[in-house]
Design a protein around this motif. Structure first.
Motif, PDB file in Angstrom:
ATOM      1  N   ALA A 139      19.725  44.360  28.629  1.00 43.73           N
ATOM      2  CA  ALA A 139      18.610  44.825  27.808  1.00 43.73           C
ATOM      3  C   ALA A 139      18.877  46.187  27.180  1.00 43.73           C
ATOM      4  N   TYR A 140      18.235  46.387  26.031  1.00 45.65           N
ATOM      5  CA  TYR A 140      18.110  47.723  25.456  1.00 45.65           C
ATOM      6  C   TYR A 140      16.974  48.458  26.151  1.00 45.65           C
ATOM      7  N   ASP A 141      17.107  49.773  26.234  1.00 47.59           N
ATOM      8  CA  ASP A 141      16.051  50.635  26.753  1.00 47.59           C
ATOM      9  C   ASP A 141      15.876  51.775  25.741  1.00 47.59           C
ATOM     10  N   LEU A 142      14.739  51.793  25.053  1.00 43.51           N
ATOM     11  CA  LEU A 142      14.455  52.773  24.013  1.00 43.51           C
ATOM     12  C   LEU A 142      13.418  53.749  24.530  1.00 43.51           C
ATOM     13  N   TRP A 143      13.665  55.049  24.313  1.00 44.53           N
ATOM     14  CA  TRP A 143      12.766  56.073  24.821  1.00 44.53           C
ATOM     15  C   TRP A 143      12.082  56.788  23.668  1.00 44.53           C
ATOM     16  N   LEU A 144      10.763  56.938  23.787  1.00 45.11           N
ATOM     17  CA  LEU A 144       9.957  57.613  22.778  1.00 45.11           C
ATOM     18  C   LEU A 144       9.299  58.851  23.374  1.00 45.11           C
ATOM     19  N   HIS A 145       9.281  59.918  22.593  1.00 51.50           N
ATOM     20  CA  HIS A 145       8.606  61.158  22.964  1.00 51.50           C
ATOM     21  C   HIS A 145       7.644  61.572  21.856  1.00 51.50           C
ATOM     22  N   ASP A 146       6.756  62.489  22.196  1.00 54.65           N
ATOM     23  CA  ASP A 146       5.829  62.994  21.181  1.00 54.65           C
ATOM     24  C   ASP A 146       6.339  64.276  20.543  1.00 54.65           C
ATOM     25  N   THR A 147       7.590  64.641  20.810  1.00 59.81           N
ATOM     26  CA  THR A 147       8.218  65.812  20.227  1.00 59.81           C
ATOM     27  C   THR A 147       9.676  65.512  19.931  1.00 59.81           C
ATOM     28  N   ALA A 148      10.223  66.217  18.947  1.00 62.96           N
ATOM     29  CA  ALA A 148      11.640  66.056  18.641  1.00 62.96           C
ATOM     30  C   ALA A 148      12.518  66.925  19.535  1.00 62.96           C
ATOM     31  N   ASN A 149      11.899  67.883  20.219  1.00 58.23           N
ATOM     32  CA  ASN A 149      12.639  68.839  21.043  1.00 58.23           C
ATOM     33  C   ASN A 149      12.490  68.482  22.514  1.00 58.23           C
ATOM     34  N   THR A 150      13.396  67.637  23.018  1.00 58.43           N
ATOM     35  CA  THR A 150      13.319  67.156  24.391  1.00 58.43           C
ATOM     36  C   THR A 150      14.354  67.854  25.266  1.00 58.43           C
ATOM     37  N   ASP A 151      14.034  67.969  26.552  1.00 65.95           N
ATOM     38  CA  ASP A 151      14.990  68.448  27.538  1.00 65.95           C
ATOM     39  C   ASP A 151      14.803  67.634  28.814  1.00 65.95           C
ATOM     40  N   TRP A 152      15.399  68.095  29.931  1.00 64.45           N
ATOM     41  CA  TRP A 152      15.345  67.280  31.147  1.00 64.45           C
ATOM     42  C   TRP A 152      13.949  67.214  31.740  1.00 64.45           C
ATOM     43  N   GLN A 153      13.063  68.121  31.352  1.00 65.60           N
ATOM     44  CA  GLN A 153      11.690  68.108  31.860  1.00 65.60           C
ATOM     45  C   GLN A 153      10.747  67.279  30.999  1.00 65.60           C
ATOM     46  N   SER A 154      11.244  66.737  29.897  1.00 63.48           N
ATOM     47  CA  SER A 154      10.384  66.020  28.952  1.00 63.48           C
ATOM     48  C   SER A 154      10.078  64.610  29.462  1.00 63.48           C
ATOM     49  N   THR A 155       8.837  64.404  29.874  1.00 64.88           N
ATOM     50  CA  THR A 155       8.416  63.069  30.302  1.00 64.88           C
ATOM     51  C   THR A 155       8.264  62.173  29.090  1.00 64.88           C
ATOM     52  N   PRO A 156       8.839  60.983  29.101  1.00 61.81           N
ATOM     53  CA  PRO A 156       8.680  60.087  27.952  1.00 61.81           C
ATOM     54  C   PRO A 156       7.214  59.736  27.740  1.00 61.81           C
ATOM     55  N   LYS A 157       6.869  59.468  26.495  1.00 69.60           N
ATOM     56  CA  LYS A 157       5.542  58.960  26.180  1.00 69.60           C
ATOM     57  C   LYS A 157       5.515  57.441  26.300  1.00 69.60           C
ATOM     58  N   HIS A 158       6.598  56.807  25.827  1.00 69.44           N
ATOM     59  CA  HIS A 158       6.706  55.346  25.876  1.00 69.44           C
ATOM     60  C   HIS A 158       8.141  54.960  26.209  1.00 69.44           C
ATOM     61  N   GLU A 159       8.279  53.795  26.821  1.00 76.14           N
ATOM     62  CA  GLU A 159       9.575  53.160  27.045  1.00 76.14           C
ATOM     63  C   GLU A 159       9.486  51.758  26.464  1.00 76.14           C
ATOM     64  N   VAL A 160      10.458  51.399  25.645  1.00 77.16           N
ATOM     65  CA  VAL A 160      10.450  50.088  24.996  1.00 77.16           C
ATOM     66  C   VAL A 160      11.738  49.364  25.374  1.00 77.16           C
ATOM     67  N   MET A 161      11.602  48.220  26.029  1.00 79.84           N
ATOM     68  CA  MET A 161      12.763  47.431  26.417  1.00 79.84           C
ATOM     69  C   MET A 161      12.846  46.174  25.559  1.00 79.84           C
ATOM     70  N   VAL A 162      14.082  45.792  25.256  1.00 77.13           N
ATOM     71  CA  VAL A 162      14.355  44.560  24.513  1.00 77.13           C
ATOM     72  C   VAL A 162      15.340  43.752  25.349  1.00 77.13           C
ATOM     73  N   TRP A 163      14.815  42.728  26.024  1.00 74.91           N
ATOM     74  CA  TRP A 163      15.622  41.911  26.933  1.00 74.91           C
ATOM     75  C   TRP A 163      16.303  40.800  26.142  1.00 74.91           C
ATOM     76  N   LEU A 164      17.633  40.750  26.223  1.00 72.43           N
ATOM     77  CA  LEU A 164      18.396  39.706  25.563  1.00 72.43           C
ATOM     78  C   LEU A 164      18.769  38.567  26.497  1.00 72.43           C
ATOM     79  N   ASN A 165      18.891  38.870  27.776  1.00 69.77           N
ATOM     80  CA  ASN A 165      19.436  37.910  28.726  1.00 69.77           C
ATOM     81  C   ASN A 165      18.902  38.250  30.111  1.00 69.77           C
ATOM     82  N   LYS A 166      18.633  37.239  30.922  1.00 69.93           N
ATOM     83  CA  LYS A 166      18.163  37.483  32.280  1.00 69.93           C
ATOM     84  C   LYS A 166      18.473  36.274  33.138  1.00 69.93           C
ATOM     85  N   ASP A 167      18.491  36.509  34.465  1.00 74.05           N
ATOM     86  CA  ASP A 167      18.744  35.400  35.387  1.00 74.05           C
ATOM     87  C   ASP A 167      18.221  35.784  36.760  1.00 74.05           C
TER      88      ASP A 167
END
Length: 269
Positions: A149-177
């Motif tokens: 799967a893809y894992d896409l991370w979204l924030h509410d700011t363009a200036n992120t660091d290690w303390q920046s909690t994501p606002k959204h996580e978007v996954m795109v699953w291509l394959n599973k078992d």
């Protein structure tokens, strides 16, 4: 087991020390034994070490190792311009409902660490194309529960660091078992990029949206922004949000298998 999955359990936040390990990588083959914290392969290293491949880096991400026992390895295969090949193999025991590792290619932000010249972040209002091609092979061995799967991370700011909690996580699953499934509740079936996807919505301290492909595939040629704009149209994410990272790899719950990425590229803009 279709209702279980990594996101039904709290994702561990990386500590500063764990994140720091991710920047120390060298060599091309890594393994970690979660029970002994000792390298298990020639030229080995610890969890979260990396292989730099141009604008990407391969992350031996064993964020869920404490929920089981085993190991995970990653290696690079080749690089040609912005196209790379890489692989991972693993063997994990433990609960089949919790993820042990997510070996992945990282483009952009990853809990503070950023590669250069990625084209990220981009504001969703710009509708910037994020074109990705991915071909892979899964060599399953024993009782493997996983997704690719893809894992896409979204924030509410363009200036992120290690303390920046994501606002959204978007996954795109291509394959599973093995019964692997996403967090949350299935909301609807949508058609995107010539295929049907089941959209799941959940929350683990940030919102998690998972597009699970109806029918497995081992190749993708996608504009990942299509999935983000689908969420914008449903008013689940905002046009003011930023895509800060694109990861692509395999979430492993249990079992023994190997993923070989024969060709992967993601280009922003």
């Amino acid at each position: 087991m279709a209702a279980t999955g990594r996101h039904r359990f709290t994702r561990k936040r990386f500590t500063a020390a764990a994140v720091a390990l991710a920047a120390l990588g060298g060599g091309t083959v890594y393994a970690i034994d979660s029970s002994s914290n000792k390298a298990q392969a020639a030229g080995g290293c610890a969890a979260y070490e990396s292989v730099t491949m141009g604008k990407y880096w391969i992350n031996n991400n064993t964020w869920g190792a404490d929920s089981g026992k085993g190991w995970s390895c990653v290696w690079d295969s080749y690089q040609s311009g912005d196209t790379i090949g890489w692989g991972t193999n693993y063997q994990w025991s433990g609960a089949s409902s919790s993820v042990k590792s997510y070996a992945s290619s990282v483009l952009g932000w990853h809990w503070g660490w950023k590669s250069q010249d990625t084209g990220l972040p981009v504001k969703l209002s710009a509708k910037t194309p994020v074109k990705s091609k991915w071909s892979f092979k899964v060599k399953e061995s024993t009782d493997s529960v996983y997704n690719v799967a893809y894992d896409l991370w979204l924030h509410d700011t363009a200036n992120t660091d290690w303390q920046s909690t994501p606002k959204h996580e978007v996954m795109v699953w291509l394959n599973k078992d093995g019964g692997a499934g996403p967090l949350g509740t299935k909301k609807e079936r949508v058609k995107l990029a010539g295929a049907y996807w089941d959209l799941y919505v959940g929350d683990i301290g940030w919102n998690v949206y998972s597009f699970v492909r109806v029918g497995n595939t081992t190749s993708a040629n996608l504009n990942l922004d299509d999935f983000l704009q689908a969420l914008v149209r449903r008013k689940l994410v905002a046009t003011t949000d930023y895509l800060s990272s694109v990861e692509a790899g395999t979430e492993v719950f249990t079992g023994k298998a190997q993923l070989d990425t024969t060709a992967y590229s993601t280009d922003v803009g």
